[in-house]
Design a protein around this motif. Structure first.
Motif, mmCIF file in Angstrom:
data_model
loop_
_atom_site.group_PDB
_atom_site.id
_atom_site.type_symbol
_atom_site.label_atom_id
_atom_site.label_comp_id
_atom_site.label_asym_id
_atom_site.label_seq_id
_atom_site.Cartn_x
_atom_site.Cartn_y
_atom_site.Cartn_z
ATOM 1 N N ALA C 278 0.834 -1.204 0.000
ATOM 2 C CA ALA C 278 0.000 0.000 0.000
ATOM 3 C C ALA C 278 0.867 1.253 0.000
ATOM 4 O O ALA C 278 0.629 2.186 -0.768
ATOM 5 C CB ALA C 278 -0.932 -0.016 1.217
ATOM 6 N N VAL C 279 1.896 1.254 0.851
ATOM 7 C CA VAL C 279 2.729 2.455 0.964
ATOM 8 C C VAL C 279 3.466 2.712 -0.352
ATOM 9 O O VAL C 279 3.500 3.821 -0.849
ATOM 10 C CB VAL C 279 3.730 2.305 2.136
ATOM 11 C CG1 VAL C 279 4.751 3.434 2.108
ATOM 12 C CG2 VAL C 279 2.981 2.313 3.462
ATOM 13 N N SER C 280 4.017 1.646 -0.944
ATOM 14 C CA SER C 280 4.810 1.887 -2.150
ATOM 15 C C SER C 280 3.939 2.217 -3.349
ATOM 16 O O SER C 280 4.413 2.800 -4.312
ATOM 17 C CB SER C 280 5.721 0.692 -2.445
ATOM 18 O OG SER C 280 4.934 -0.422 -2.769
ATOM 19 N N SER C 281 2.654 1.826 -3.301
ATOM 20 C CA SER C 281 1.814 2.226 -4.434
ATOM 21 C C SER C 281 0.967 3.449 -4.101
ATOM 22 O O SER C 281 0.085 3.809 -4.867
ATOM 23 C CB SER C 281 0.940 1.061 -4.898
ATOM 24 O OG SER C 281 0.266 0.511 -3.808
ATOM 25 N N GLY C 282 1.212 4.050 -2.948
ATOM 26 C CA GLY C 282 0.657 5.375 -2.694
ATOM 27 C C GLY C 282 -0.719 5.414 -2.064
ATOM 28 O O GLY C 282 -1.204 6.482 -1.706
ATOM 29 N N GLN C 283 -1.405 4.261 -1.966
ATOM 30 C CA GLN C 283 -2.691 4.273 -1.274
ATOM 31 C C GLN C 283 -3.184 2.837 -1.077
ATOM 32 O O GLN C 283 -2.633 1.900 -1.660
ATOM 33 C CB GLN C 283 -3.743 5.067 -2.049
ATOM 34 C CG GLN C 283 -4.154 4.388 -3.323
ATOM 35 C CD GLN C 283 -5.169 5.171 -4.147
ATOM 36 O OE1 GLN C 283 -5.232 5.011 -5.336
ATOM 37 N NE2 GLN C 283 -5.954 6.024 -3.505
ATOM 38 N N PHE C 284 -4.213 2.705 -0.225
ATOM 39 C CA PHE C 284 -4.906 1.424 -0.106
ATOM 40 C C PHE C 284 -5.999 1.398 -1.164
ATOM 41 O O PHE C 284 -6.689 2.393 -1.370
ATOM 42 C CB PHE C 284 -5.531 1.284 1.288
ATOM 43 C CG PHE C 284 -6.697 0.335 1.315
ATOM 44 C CD1 PHE C 284 -6.491 -1.038 1.454
ATOM 45 C CD2 PHE C 284 -8.008 0.795 1.183
ATOM 46 C CE1 PHE C 284 -7.567 -1.920 1.460
ATOM 47 C CE2 PHE C 284 -9.080 -0.086 1.182
ATOM 48 C CZ PHE C 284 -8.862 -1.435 1.325
ATOM 49 N N ARG C 285 -6.103 0.268 -1.862
ATOM 50 C CA ARG C 285 -7.228 0.085 -2.771
ATOM 51 C C ARG C 285 -7.824 -1.294 -2.535
ATOM 52 O O ARG C 285 -7.107 -2.243 -2.206
ATOM 53 C CB ARG C 285 -6.774 0.177 -4.232
ATOM 54 C CG ARG C 285 -6.542 1.585 -4.737
ATOM 55 C CD ARG C 285 -6.375 1.605 -6.261
ATOM 56 N NE ARG C 285 -5.506 0.535 -6.708
ATOM 57 C CZ ARG C 285 -4.185 0.593 -6.710
ATOM 58 N NH1 ARG C 285 -3.579 1.682 -6.277
ATOM 59 N NH2 ARG C 285 -3.460 -0.425 -7.126
ATOM 60 N N ASP C 286 -9.139 -1.387 -2.711
ATOM 61 C CA ASP C 286 -9.797 -2.691 -2.571
ATOM 62 C C ASP C 286 -9.240 -3.632 -3.643
ATOM 63 O O ASP C 286 -9.079 -3.249 -4.792
ATOM 64 C CB ASP C 286 -11.312 -2.508 -2.743
ATOM 65 C CG ASP C 286 -12.034 -3.839 -2.623
ATOM 66 O OD1 ASP C 286 -11.653 -4.627 -1.727
ATOM 67 O OD2 ASP C 286 -12.956 -4.094 -3.413
ATOM 68 N N GLY C 287 -8.927 -4.860 -3.234
ATOM 69 C CA GLY C 287 -8.432 -5.831 -4.208
ATOM 70 C C GLY C 287 -6.996 -5.614 -4.624
ATOM 71 O O GLY C 287 -6.522 -6.154 -5.608
ATOM 72 N N GLN C 288 -6.294 -4.769 -3.847
ATOM 73 C CA GLN C 288 -4.939 -4.393 -4.209
ATOM 74 C C GLN C 288 -3.964 -5.573 -4.205
ATOM 75 O O GLN C 288 -3.040 -5.617 -5.011
ATOM 76 C CB GLN C 288 -4.476 -3.356 -3.175
ATOM 77 C CG GLN C 288 -3.187 -2.686 -3.465
ATOM 78 C CD GLN C 288 -2.993 -1.519 -2.502
ATOM 79 O OE1 GLN C 288 -3.495 -1.549 -1.382
ATOM 80 N NE2 GLN C 288 -2.279 -0.508 -2.928
ATOM 81 N N THR C 289 -4.178 -6.513 -3.301
ATOM 82 C CA THR C 289 -3.194 -7.596 -3.172
ATOM 83 C C THR C 289 -3.226 -8.517 -4.393
ATOM 84 O O THR C 289 -2.197 -9.074 -4.753
ATOM 85 C CB THR C 289 -3.467 -8.449 -1.930
ATOM 86 O OG1 THR C 289 -4.797 -8.945 -2.016
ATOM 87 C CG2 THR C 289 -3.310 -7.645 -0.660
ATOM 88 N N ALA C 290 -4.403 -8.668 -5.021
ATOM 89 C CA ALA C 290 -4.525 -9.435 -6.266
ATOM 90 C C ALA C 290 -3.763 -10.754 -6.220
ATOM 91 O O ALA C 290 -2.982 -11.058 -7.123
ATOM 92 C CB ALA C 290 -4.051 -8.587 -7.449
ATOM 93 N N GLY C 291 -3.943 -11.504 -5.166
ATOM 94 C CA GLY C 291 -3.323 -12.831 -5.116
ATOM 95 C C GLY C 291 -1.850 -12.833 -4.742
ATOM 96 O O GLY C 291 -1.178 -13.851 -4.865
ATOM 97 N N ARG C 292 -1.326 -11.697 -4.272
ATOM 98 C CA ARG C 292 0.104 -11.665 -3.943
ATOM 99 C C ARG C 292 0.448 -12.578 -2.763
ATOM 100 O O ARG C 292 1.564 -13.078 -2.669
ATOM 101 C CB ARG C 292 0.556 -10.239 -3.656
ATOM 102 C CG ARG C 292 0.781 -9.433 -4.915
ATOM 103 C CD ARG C 292 1.397 -8.075 -4.596
ATOM 104 N NE ARG C 292 1.712 -7.338 -5.801
ATOM 105 C CZ ARG C 292 0.820 -6.661 -6.522
ATOM 106 N NH1 ARG C 292 -0.443 -6.670 -6.165
ATOM 107 N NH2 ARG C 292 1.186 -6.005 -7.608
ATOM 108 N N GLY C 293 -0.528 -12.796 -1.880
ATOM 109 C CA GLY C 293 -0.278 -13.728 -0.784
ATOM 110 C C GLY C 293 -0.009 -15.119 -1.325
ATOM 111 O O GLY C 293 0.866 -15.841 -0.834
ATOM 112 N N PHE C 294 -0.746 -15.478 -2.366
ATOM 113 C CA PHE C 294 -0.542 -16.800 -2.972
ATOM 114 C C PHE C 294 0.792 -16.857 -3.720
ATOM 115 O O PHE C 294 1.472 -17.872 -3.712
ATOM 116 C CB PHE C 294 -1.690 -17.128 -3.932
ATOM 117 C CG PHE C 294 -3.016 -17.266 -3.224
ATOM 118 C CD1 PHE C 294 -3.130 -18.036 -2.073
ATOM 119 C CD2 PHE C 294 -4.150 -16.628 -3.700
ATOM 120 C CE1 PHE C 294 -4.339 -18.172 -1.424
ATOM 121 C CE2 PHE C 294 -5.369 -16.759 -3.051
ATOM 122 C CZ PHE C 294 -5.458 -17.531 -1.910
ATOM 123 N N ILE C 295 1.143 -15.724 -4.370
ATOM 124 C CA ILE C 295 2.451 -15.714 -5.048
ATOM 125 C C ILE C 295 3.556 -15.843 -4.005
ATOM 126 O O ILE C 295 4.575 -16.498 -4.235
ATOM 127 C CB ILE C 295 2.661 -14.443 -5.893
ATOM 128 C CG1 ILE C 295 1.509 -14.253 -6.873
ATOM 129 C CG2 ILE C 295 3.969 -14.521 -6.664
ATOM 130 C CD1 ILE C 295 1.704 -13.118 -7.838
#
Lengths: 372, 514, 418
Positions: C278-295
């Protein structure tokens, strides 16, 4: 002891009912703390529930939830976690939609056309699940990991295929992309309900049929017995002549085939095309519904209806000023607390049964002497 | 906890157990147990399976607490609430099933839980030095930096011993340490034990292998049915006498009446060889024939290929060479199901792992393994009514004590579970029964009943392969006896003429010259 | 590998671990890989393959993945599977958005960490105390977390300045540092387009220019994890719970305690990963993680449950991610690289006598090579699938080299371990 004594029924219901009450209270608390009125929220939901349209939509939503839950439950019964229902149904719905909407299907008689669509979706779902089955039996790759990966790959593949350059077209007047509309001959008409603008999906019977087959195969056939035996003890199943590899492949394919059906009632009954707005995430909801319904055909039906109802009444919340996500939270809490509750009940039952057997044997001593 | 000996006289016993009693729901595991172990000796505790040895040792190691009685270490009374207390008092235990983590190194396994520290880090140098020191002091020959997964069974056991010594134990409990060892490893172990004894350590050695006990022990305590029945010196007893003390006289004696052996071969095994996944030959050119009405007993120290033989016969484990013929048909490549369908019954060694679905009802367990035969199925459909009715029959005929057939198998006692399995495997008139330790862990009543059922079936021309660790059972129940050693059948004996001692020495390879 | 469930298809005897590989071998592999990439770069002209810009972007993309993977290592090393990492990451993104816009990026990081930690604790309660199946609990958390995040988002961000129903107000990024002098020098060399030297310079420049403090923190955490888990008594005890809980218990290790700590820590790491995102992309957005936990989970598997390995995996997956956004040419060149990698795998498997696997790897490798030569670009929609495909390939073609903790995913109850 499975005699339907009042006590065992109550014990069986204690966990889900307890989880529901707990979740409701917790959500009421959350609402109260965040400055919303729990009473107004319930009012809004029950007002919405009195509209026939909400009920029809709930039933329709429940149909796809139920199919998804059955797909998950087939795996669960043998301790096989098909987390990949989500990817399987989206792949299946997209490709089935493309097939059903294709121009050459115009000449095909309606019944055959629908049958082909349904079979295609099952085939695609089974094939996508088959990759995980293959990796499992040949390489020992955990199906949890592989299906998670396949879900993600499906997401990208679907967005690749659902593109005007490939299978789809741009929806006139919007920036939505969708497959060509399925014409009347390929649709399944729904049932009118007075007072409701939406119809009950014609394929609601498909869900009933799948549920019945699921029950019949699991509890009345040899295959079902072997599936359950494998889930209870893999080593005992092997020693009893069950080929576990074969069971993994078959049940994964079956699970995938049922998963393939998840999007079909919606596709042939209402949307008539696969678009960016096609319901997503139903595969994961299926896991929740299967857990709440304990893999039981009736239990899952009740759970699916509850989930569908919550989903559709949640629409009314935004107008009441309450974020509709409170329903998501409630569903999440129900699932988490119900699995804990089931585990506690299970432990209690094992102990109680051992006690009961000890008791019964102590008392039946004289009876034995008589019979001997 | 003082380790001072009481003033004057002989040193206090290293371990003194007085009037220990331990009850579990429905069972008394130990009652009024008394043992006194002298410092610097090897003290053997012998008894049959289920005699209460393991429970007693768990109590001494703090894994369970006695309901009555006291423990004294070096004369000082102690109460052990957990293994940690026992370790602190200088008592260590080498479990029968090794408690080792395969993916960790020897060093990590040894120091786990009592690591030397340097700051917050683990002091690897100190740990390595101490392990090397202990290892060379007692001749254990353990390399601290190897991965446990790469070690053989004997080496693993030495790591277990090292673990205990590392914690400063003065008294070592060894629970059935030779069960998994091959004879030369047993000799090495006994050498290690003598070294330990020479250093003044005390060893409690649990076993039911009498020849081993007689060769290594300084004192012997015999347990039977949860209590200590005798304390003897090895020079005063023979193996036969010890066996009598262990078994008592009230136990049923397994014996066959007149021979029912026919000349009709039911199972012929020829040159059977099994190579396991890591390339070791676990079964080497095994050949035998069992005739209708014959019981072939296989004697052997556990881990010499019995389990592999059974699994190869059942089609659970693939065989590398050789043929298996059942009633004249080659079944070498047949699946487990096909073998069962052609009349093989199977009483597995571990009923919880292979024989039962613990969380399924009795009638569902009746179907297990017989999913393709009447009265359980009609075509692809389950015949629930038929299966239930037949379960009722088994419950009655085999005296399975249960309030009904809808209870889960887990709720039954071990003996009743076993009777259900025997009843199930005997139904459908099998031609061959593979019985692996059929009376292990069952009560005396069930034992006698199971023997009677096997006898009766034998009279009706059943062929039986009997595998057991109970030599009396083997001698009494077999028409023919073979000894298995390191995957080979090494000797045949006539059960009418052989003694347990002869069999015992054949099993360890010592009797191969005669 | 197991995560509970059926053991069918697993090799009966574990393959023996090869000897400890000395560091210079890794260095040689890295140099060799860079040489191959460099060759491909020269051959295809896709300069973005090794440009400092790509490396910089890859690093930023890799950090959240590495944090999730680190969470995975903590929990799985203690024997608990945590597929709830995705959900915990979602909570981390929200936490960062909530605290970040009010009190600055570092407050956001801390708050994200705390929310992840709470979710980790929940997973620990369910799996350790109540013995709920690890997968089931993880799925439940993945259902629950996005709901909570969006609920709170509507509550707190809808009326905040610059915020909305599904997004937080803008966040300030964490400070960035550049290695003065060195970075410019490397920049000069990079532009020369020399074989290998310029590529190395590009990579080094990317690693030393405009590096976020968050990235540095992530590096510290990876190194610290390696030290704590493998060089301290605490780490040994924690790992013993995943390798053999019965051995741990018999030596007086409180297995429950270590499992609790590990699972809670894993939640904290996942939360941190979300916060970094969130910090590096400048804001929180819904659905931001887009499966990154799985990656992240995939990176952990790719890295064989080890910090160094997961860093490599996260770097690689971050690299494809960055590439997808930057250059179609470079993505196309990746096909060739993947093909070459598969041929290498085929050769290794052939040498260890796995002929079937070797054949399959070679066939897939040839297929990727053919795709490269037969096409001009990779459809952008498919690039995102790369980490998942690579993970499946690793699992399918090299799983005998993977060594997951032995008791991961198995239920454990005190006093009942076998």
């Amino acid at each position: 002891m499975r005699n339907l004594t009042l006590r065992s029924v109550l014990l069986g219901l204690a966990a889900p009912v307890g989880a529901l009450v707990f979740a409701a209270l917790l959500c009421a608390g959350i609402l109260a703390v965040t400055g919303h009125s729990p009473v107004d929220t319930v009012d809004a939901m029950s007002a919405s529930a009195q509209r026939p349209r909400t009920l029809v939509n709930s039933l329709n939503t429940a149909v796809s939830y139920y199919l998804s839950a059955v797909a998950v439950a087939i795996g669960f019964r043998m301790k096989l976690f098909n987390i990949g229902v989500d990817g399987q149904y989206r792949m299946a719905a997209l490709l089935a939609a493309a097939l059903a909407g294709a121009a050459f299907m115009e000449g095909v008689p309606p019944v055959l056309r629908v049958t082909m669509t349904v079979l295609a979706s099952m085939l695609v779902g089974a094939a996508w699940a088959g990759i995980a089955a293959l990796l499992k039996v040949t390489r020992g790759v955990s199906e949890v990991i592989s299906t998670i990966m396949l879900n993600a790959i499906a997401t990208y593949l679907v967005s690749y295929l659902n593109n005007p350059a490939r299978l789809a077209e741009v929806n006139p007047g919007s920036n939505d992309v969708k497959t060509p509309d399925i014409t009347a001959g390929g649709q399944v008409p729904g049932f009118e309900v007075t007072g409701s603008s939406s119809k009950v999906y014609g394929l609601v019977f498909l869900a009933v049929l799948v549920g019945f087959l699921y029950w019949f195969v699991l509890s009345r056939t040899r295959f079902g017995f072997e599936l359950k035996a494998t889930g209870l003890s893999e080593s005992a199943a092997v020693a009893s002549g069950v080929s576990v590899k074969k069971m993994v492949v078959i049940s994964m394919l079956l699970s995938g085939a049922v998963a393939g059906l998840v999007g079909i009632p919606e596709l042939l009954g209402a949307s008539h095309s696969y678009s960016l707005n096609f319901p997503a995430g139903v595969g994961f909801i299926g896991i929740a519904v299967a857990l709440l319904g304990r893999n039981h055909p009736i239990g899952m039906a009740v759970a699916a209806l509850l989930w569908g109802f919550l989903f559709n009444t949640a629409n009314s919340l935004d107008t009441a000023g309450v974020p509709r996500e409170i329903v998501d939270i409630m569903q999440g809490v129900i699932v988490l607390s119900v699995v804990v509750a089931y585990e506690l009940v299970r432990r209690y039952r094992v102990r109680a049964e051992q006690h009961a057997v000890g008791h019964a044997l102590g008392r039946t001593k004289t009876a034995e002497e008589v019979s001997a | 906890m003082s380790t001072e000996p009481p003033a004057g006289g002989a040193p206090a016993p290293a371990v003194q157990l007085s009037a220990i009693t331990k009850r579990f729901p429905g069972v008394v595991a130990n009652s009024d147990v008394n043992i006194s172990v002298r410092v610097g000796t090897v003290h053997a505790l012998v008894g049959e399976n289920g005699a209460g040895k393991s429970t007693l040792m768990k109590i001494l190691y703090g894994m369970q607490q006695p309901d009555e009685g006291t423990i004294a270490i070096d004369g000082a009374p102690v109460i052990f609430a957990s293994p940690a207390d026992a370790i602190r008092a200088g008592v260590g235990m080498v479990h029968q099933h090794f408690m080792l983590a395969d993916n960790l190194t020897v060093l990590e396994n040894v120091v786990l839980g009592s690591e030397p520290r340097k700051g917050v880090g683990l002091d690897f140098a100190t740990a390595r030095a101490r392990i090397t020191e202990i290892s060379s002091a007692y001749g254990l020959g353990v390399d601290p930096d190897r991965l446990v997964a790469d070690l053989g069974v004997g080496e693993r056991q030495r790591v277990e011993i090292l673990k205990v010594l590392y914690r400063g134990a003065r008294t070592l409990i060894l629970d059935e340490p030779t069960a998994v060892l091959v004879p030369q490893e047993v000799e090495e172990l006994f050498g290690n034990l003598r070294d330990l004894k020479a250093e003044g350590l005390t060893i409690l050695f649990i076993s039911h292998k009498l020849d081993e006990v007689l060769s290594v022990a300084d004192d012997i305590t015999v347990m039977r049915r949860g209590t200590t029945v005798a304390s003897v010196l090895p020079q005063d007893v023979t193996a036969r006498k010890l066996a009598e003390l262990m078994v008592g006289s009230a136990l049923p004696v397994p014996e066959l009446r007149e021979s029912t052996v026919t000349d009709e071969a039911v199972l012929s095994v020829d040159g059977l060889t099994v190579v396991n996944a890591d390339g070791r030959t676990v079964l080497d050119d095994v050949s035998f024939t069992i005739h209708a009405g014959e019981v072939l007993g296989i004697a052997g120290v556990e881990g010499n290929g019995q389990a592999e033989l059974v699994e190869a016969l059942m089609g659970i484990r693939p065989c590398s060479a050789g043929t298996i013929t059942l009633s004249g048909r080659d079944i070498t490549r047949a699946t487990t199901r096909q073998r069962r369908e052609s009349g093989m019954g199977y009483i597995p060694e571990d009923r919880h792992r292979q024989g039962l679905l613990l969380e399924a009802t009795l009638w569902e367990n009746r179907v297990l393994g017989h999913q393709t035969s009447k009265p359980n199925v009609r075509g692809p459909l389950l015949d629930r009514r038929g299966a239930k009715a037949d379960t009722e029959r088994i419950v009655a005929e085999y005296d399975v004590r249960t309030p009904g057939i809808e209870v889960h198998a887990a709720a039954l006692s071990g003996g009743n579970q076993q009777k259900l399995i025997v009843g199930r495997e005997m139904s459908g008139s099998p031609v061959l029964l593979i019985a692996s330790h059929p009376t292990r862990g069952v009560d005396v009543g069930a034992q006698a009943a199971i023997w009677e059922h096997i006898r009766r079936a034998r009279a009706e021309r059943l062929a039986v392969l009997l595998i057991s660790a109970d030599l009396d059972e083997l001698i009494g129940m077999s028409d023919t006896l073979s000894v298995i050693l390191r995957g080979r059948l090494v000797a045949d004996h006539d059960p009418a003429a052989v003694t347990p001692e002869q069999l015992g020495s054949a099993m360890t390879g010592a009797g191969r010259e005669d | 590998m197991t995560v509970g469930g059926l053991s069918v298809g697993l090799a009966k005897a574990p393959a023996r671990r090869s000897r400890r590989i000395p560091p210079y071998v890794y260095l040689l592999i890295a140099v060799g890989a860079l040489a191959v990439v460099s060759t491909v770069r020269v051959f295809t002209g896709a300069t973005d393959l090794t440009s400092s810009g790509t490396v910089q972007a890859a690093l930023t993309a890799a950090v959240p993945l590495a944090m999730a993977a680190l969470g995975g290592v903590w929990t799985e090393r203690a024997g608990v599977v945590n597929i709830g990492l995705e959900g915990m990451m979602v909570l981390g993104t929200f936490g960062a958005g909530y605290a970040g816009y009010q009190w600055g990026p570092w407050a956001g990081v801390v708050f994200g960490l705390i929310l992840g930690l709470v979710a980790g604790l929940l997973h620990a309660v369910a799996t350790v105390t109540f013995g709920v199946d690890h997968i089931v609990s993880g799925v439940a958390i993945n259902l629950l977390a996005p709901g909570i995040a969006l609920f709170l988002s509507k509550l707190y961000f809808a009326d905040a300045p610059g915020g909305g129903q599904k997004q937080s107000p803008r966040l300030e990024d964490a400070a960035k540092v550049t290695l003065p002098g060195f970075s410019d020098l490397m920049g000069t060399i990079e532009t020369k387009r020399w074989f290998f030297v310029s590529d190395l310079a590009g990579v080094l420049r990317g690693l030393t220019t405009q590096v976020s403090l968050l990235t540095l923190l992530a590096v510290v955490l990876i190194v610290a994890t390696a030290w704590v888990l493998w060089r301290t008594p605490f780490g040994l005890r924690l790992r013993s719970c995943g390798e053999s809980p019965s051995a741990a218990e018999s030596l007086g290790v409180n297995v429950y305690k270590y499992k609790y700590l590990a699972v809670t820590a894993s939640g904290a790491f996942a939360g941190l990963g979300g916060a970094f995102l969130a910090v590096s992309s400048g804001q929180f957005r819904d659905g931001q993680t887009a499966g990154r936990g799985f990656i992240g989970l995939a990176a952990m598997i790719f890295g064989n449950w080890r910090p160094g390995g997961l860093a490599t995996g996260a770097g690689l997956f971050g690299y494809t991610d960055a590439m997808a956004l930057r250059s179609a040419d470079a993505v196309h060149a990746l096909l060739l690289l993947l093909g070459i990698a598969l041929i290498v795998v085929a050769a290794i498997q052939y040498r260890s006598g796995h002929y079937v696997l070797s054949g399959v790897a070679a066939a897939i490798g040839v297929l990727f090579g053919w795709w490269f030569f037969a096409s001009d670009e990779v459809p952008p929609e498919l690039v995102g699938a790369a980490p998942y495909v690579v993970t499946l390939l690793v699992l399918g073609l090299a799983s005998q080299r993977l060594r997951p903790p032995k008791f991961v995913g198995e239920p454990y109850r005190r006093g009942q371990a076998v």
